[in-house]
Design a protein around this motif. Structure first.
Motif, PDB file in Angstrom:
ATOM      1  N   ASP A  90      77.293  87.654  19.610  1.00 36.05           N
ATOM      2  CA  ASP A  90      76.223  86.764  20.064  1.00 36.05           C
ATOM      3  C   ASP A  90      76.515  86.203  21.450  1.00 36.05           C
ATOM      4  O   ASP A  90      75.615  86.087  22.290  1.00 36.05           O
ATOM      5  N   ILE A  91      77.780  85.845  21.705  1.00 33.97           N
ATOM      6  CA  ILE A  91      78.154  85.321  23.018  1.00 33.97           C
ATOM      7  C   ILE A  91      77.956  86.392  24.089  1.00 33.97           C
ATOM      8  O   ILE A  91      77.381  86.127  25.153  1.00 33.97           O
ATOM      9  N   VAL A  92      78.423  87.614  23.823  1.00 35.93           N
ATOM     10  CA  VAL A  92      78.261  88.699  24.799  1.00 35.93           C
ATOM     11  C   VAL A  92      76.779  88.924  25.091  1.00 35.93           C
ATOM     12  O   VAL A  92      76.370  89.036  26.257  1.00 35.93           O
ATOM     13  N   LEU A  93      75.961  88.973  24.050  1.00 37.47           N
ATOM     14  CA  LEU A  93      74.521  89.182  24.258  1.00 37.47           C
ATOM     15  C   LEU A  93      73.880  88.011  24.994  1.00 37.47           C
ATOM     16  O   LEU A  93      72.993  88.207  25.833  1.00 37.47           O
ATOM     17  N   ALA A  94      74.324  86.797  24.714  1.00 37.93           N
ATOM     18  CA  ALA A  94      73.781  85.629  25.413  1.00 37.93           C
ATOM     19  C   ALA A  94      74.095  85.688  26.900  1.00 37.93           C
ATOM     20  O   ALA A  94      73.272  85.278  27.733  1.00 37.93           O
ATOM     21  N   LEU A  95      75.262  86.196  27.260  1.00 34.22           N
ATOM     22  CA  LEU A  95      75.670  86.267  28.655  1.00 34.22           C
ATOM     23  C   LEU A  95      75.159  87.522  29.363  1.00 34.22           C
ATOM     24  O   LEU A  95      75.381  87.685  30.562  1.00 34.22           O
ATOM     25  N   GLU A 104      66.219  80.023  34.201  1.00 33.65           N
ATOM     26  CA  GLU A 104      66.019  78.997  33.178  1.00 33.65           C
ATOM     27  C   GLU A 104      66.083  79.600  31.769  1.00 33.65           C
ATOM     28  O   GLU A 104      66.656  78.991  30.859  1.00 33.65           O
ATOM     29  N   ALA A 105      65.502  80.771  31.589  1.00 37.35           N
ATOM     30  CA  ALA A 105      65.524  81.437  30.278  1.00 37.35           C
ATOM     31  C   ALA A 105      66.941  81.907  29.949  1.00 37.35           C
ATOM     32  O   ALA A 105      67.394  81.793  28.800  1.00 37.35           O
ATOM     33  N   LYS A 147      73.412  80.177  44.081  1.00 37.60           N
ATOM     34  CA  LYS A 147      73.071  80.738  42.761  1.00 37.60           C
ATOM     35  C   LYS A 147      73.992  80.165  41.679  1.00 37.60           C
ATOM     36  O   LYS A 147      73.525  79.734  40.617  1.00 37.60           O
ATOM     37  N   TYR A 148      75.286  80.131  41.953  1.00 33.23           N
ATOM     38  CA  TYR A 148      76.236  79.635  40.951  1.00 33.23           C
ATOM     39  C   TYR A 148      76.062  78.131  40.724  1.00 33.23           C
ATOM     40  O   TYR A 148      76.152  77.655  39.591  1.00 33.23           O
ATOM     41  N   ALA A 149      75.807  77.372  41.787  1.00 37.50           N
ATOM     42  CA  ALA A 149      75.597  75.928  41.644  1.00 37.50           C
ATOM     43  C   ALA A 149      74.333  75.660  40.818  1.00 37.50           C
ATOM     44  O   ALA A 149      74.320  74.769  39.959  1.00 37.50           O
ATOM     45  N   ARG A 150      73.292  76.439  41.033  1.00 40.17           N
ATOM     46  CA  ARG A 150      72.058  76.257  40.267  1.00 40.17           C
ATOM     47  C   ARG A 150      72.301  76.540  38.790  1.00 40.17           C
ATOM     48  O   ARG A 150      71.829  75.803  37.918  1.00 40.17           O
ATOM     49  N   MET A 151      73.034  77.602  38.488  1.00 40.03           N
ATOM     50  CA  MET A 151      73.294  77.929  37.079  1.00 40.03           C
ATOM     51  C   MET A 151      74.153  76.840  36.436  1.00 40.03           C
ATOM     52  O   MET A 151      73.900  76.452  35.294  1.00 40.03           O
ATOM     53  N   ARG A 152      75.142  76.324  37.150  1.00 35.79           N
ATOM     54  CA  ARG A 152      75.951  75.218  36.605  1.00 35.79           C
ATOM     55  C   ARG A 152      75.053  74.035  36.265  1.00 35.79           C
ATOM     56  O   ARG A 152      75.196  73.425  35.209  1.00 35.79           O
ATOM     57  N   ALA A 153      74.098  73.726  37.142  1.00 32.85           N
ATOM     58  CA  ALA A 153      73.189  72.610  36.889  1.00 32.85           C
ATOM     59  C   ALA A 153      72.313  72.896  35.675  1.00 32.85           C
ATOM     60  O   ALA A 153      72.120  72.020  34.818  1.00 32.85           O
ATOM     61  N   LEU A 154      71.776  74.100  35.568  1.00 32.51           N
ATOM     62  CA  LEU A 154      70.935  74.462  34.423  1.00 32.51           C
ATOM     63  C   LEU A 154      71.700  74.367  33.106  1.00 32.51           C
ATOM     64  O   LEU A 154      71.120  74.070  32.064  1.00 32.51           O
ATOM     65  N   LEU A 155      73.003  74.629  33.170  1.00 31.15           N
ATOM     66  CA  LEU A 155      73.840  74.576  31.964  1.00 31.15           C
ATOM     67  C   LEU A 155      74.387  73.176  31.691  1.00 31.15           C
ATOM     68  O   LEU A 155      75.096  72.962  30.704  1.00 31.15           O
ATOM     69  N   GLY A 156      74.094  72.236  32.576  1.00 30.23           N
ATOM     70  CA  GLY A 156      74.573  70.864  32.382  1.00 30.23           C
ATOM     71  C   GLY A 156      76.051  70.710  32.656  1.00 30.23           C
ATOM     72  O   GLY A 156      76.680  69.775  32.156  1.00 30.23           O
ATOM     73  N   LEU A 157      76.609  71.586  33.466  1.00 33.23           N
ATOM     74  CA  LEU A 157      78.027  71.502  33.814  1.00 33.23           C
ATOM     75  C   LEU A 157      78.168  70.594  35.018  1.00 33.23           C
ATOM     76  O   LEU A 157      77.451  70.740  36.005  1.00 33.23           O
ATOM     77  N   VAL A 158      79.084  69.659  34.929  1.00 29.83           N
ATOM     78  CA  VAL A 158      79.282  68.701  36.001  1.00 29.83           C
ATOM     79  C   VAL A 158      80.657  68.890  36.612  1.00 29.83           C
ATOM     80  O   VAL A 158      81.539  69.466  35.998  1.00 29.83           O
ATOM     81  N   GLY A 159      80.826  68.406  37.807  1.00 27.15           N
ATOM     82  CA  GLY A 159      82.116  68.512  38.478  1.00 27.15           C
ATOM     83  C   GLY A 159      82.245  69.842  39.186  1.00 27.15           C
ATOM     84  O   GLY A 159      81.383  70.715  39.107  1.00 27.15           O
ATOM     85  N   PRO A 160      83.346  70.022  39.902  1.00 31.60           N
ATOM     86  CA  PRO A 160      83.583  71.256  40.643  1.00 31.60           C
ATOM     87  C   PRO A 160      83.641  72.464  39.710  1.00 31.60           C
ATOM     88  O   PRO A 160      84.039  72.349  38.550  1.00 31.60           O
ATOM     89  N   ALA A 161      83.276  73.627  40.234  1.00 32.98           N
ATOM     90  CA  ALA A 161      83.214  74.851  39.431  1.00 32.98           C
ATOM     91  C   ALA A 161      84.537  75.192  38.769  1.00 32.98           C
ATOM     92  O   ALA A 161      84.561  75.774  37.701  1.00 32.98           O
ATOM     93  N   GLY A 162      85.654  74.845  39.350  1.00 31.39           N
ATOM     94  CA  GLY A 162      86.935  75.221  38.761  1.00 31.39           C
ATOM     95  C   GLY A 162      87.559  74.180  37.863  1.00 31.39           C
ATOM     96  O   GLY A 162      88.652  74.372  37.356  1.00 31.39           O
ATOM     97  N   SER A 163      86.867  73.055  37.664  1.00 26.37           N
ATOM     98  CA  SER A 163      87.465  71.990  36.865  1.00 26.37           C
ATOM     99  C   SER A 163      87.573  72.380  35.402  1.00 26.37           C
ATOM    100  O   SER A 163      86.770  73.137  34.891  1.00 26.37           O
ATOM    101  N   VAL A 164      88.579  71.871  34.756  1.00 28.49           N
ATOM    102  CA  VAL A 164      88.809  72.154  33.341  1.00 28.49           C
ATOM    103  C   VAL A 164      88.863  70.825  32.611  1.00 28.49           C
ATOM    104  O   VAL A 164      89.653  69.952  32.950  1.00 28.49           O
ATOM    105  N   GLY A 165      87.998  70.678  31.603  1.00 27.12           N
ATOM    106  CA  GLY A 165      87.963  69.443  30.826  1.00 27.12           C
ATOM    107  C   GLY A 165      88.950  69.494  29.681  1.00 27.12           C
ATOM    108  O   GLY A 165      89.770  70.410  29.583  1.00 27.12           O
TER     109      GLY A 165
END
Length: 182
Positions: A90-95, A104-105, A147-165
């Motif tokens: 399911d994860i592979v198909l989602a990605l 957005e879809a 493109k990558y910043a837009r996708m991060r925003a659509l996914l609700g990811l905050v902070g720098p792209a390389g940050s690890v929570g």
């Protein structure tokens, strides 16, 4: 055209991350990224990013295979029949991006699939790595960065792209860890 991966050994359970790695490396053999590097380096970086973010074995296996169907390195039929957990498939198909699909879809499908956002976060982090982007021409670098910043925003990811929570979390609410629900 999809490549035929090496046959997997007989299994009583899902393929391990190491077995998914071997299949992904074989499927993407000879493929390079936009910078001309062996594609397996990207897959390794995404799998390692998933591990560092607290991802489980199913997510790590999906990280190794996340571009296989999209890049036509493996077929959807192979994925359906593979000795992988339903969640990994399911994860592979989602990605797997679909032709003409709005971002957005694509983001909505990732968010609706338990475990997928963490894998995509690791993918975006590696794709947006300044060292990788630096070797591209300025127009491509700018286009991909946006493109990558837009996708991060659509996914609700905050902070720098390389940050690890914290382990198992990839966003403000930590809803995409190993035990996340639908």
């Amino acid at each position: 055209m999809s490549r035929t991966p090496p046959p997997a050994s007989p299994h009583t359970g899902p393929l391990s991350p190491a077995e998914a790695e071997a299949i992904a490396r074989a499927a993407h053999a000879g493929q390079t990224d936009k910078a001309g590097r062996p594609y397996a380096e990207h897959l390794r970086a995404v799998a390692e990013g998933v591990r560092r973010r607290g991802g489980d074995d199913e997510q790590i296996a999906a990280a190794w295979l996340h571009d296989a169907v999209e890049d036509d390195a493996l077929s959807e039929r192979w994925l359906r029949e593979a000795a992988l957990s339903r969640r990994t498939k399911d994860i592979v198909l989602a990605l797997t991006k679909r032709s003409g699909e709005p971002p957005e879809a694509y983001a909505a499908r990732i968010l609706a699939t338990p475990g997928a956002r963490l894998v995509k976060e690791a993918d975006l982090a590696h794709n947006a790595d300044p060292a990788r982007l630096a070797v591209l021409d300025p127009a491509t670098r700018t286009r991909l960065t946006e493109k990558y910043a837009r996708m991060r925003a659509l996914l609700g990811l905050v902070g720098p792209a390389g940050s690890v929570g914290p382990a198992g979390q990839d966003g403000p609410a930590g809803q995409d860890g190993p035990d996340a629900g639908a």
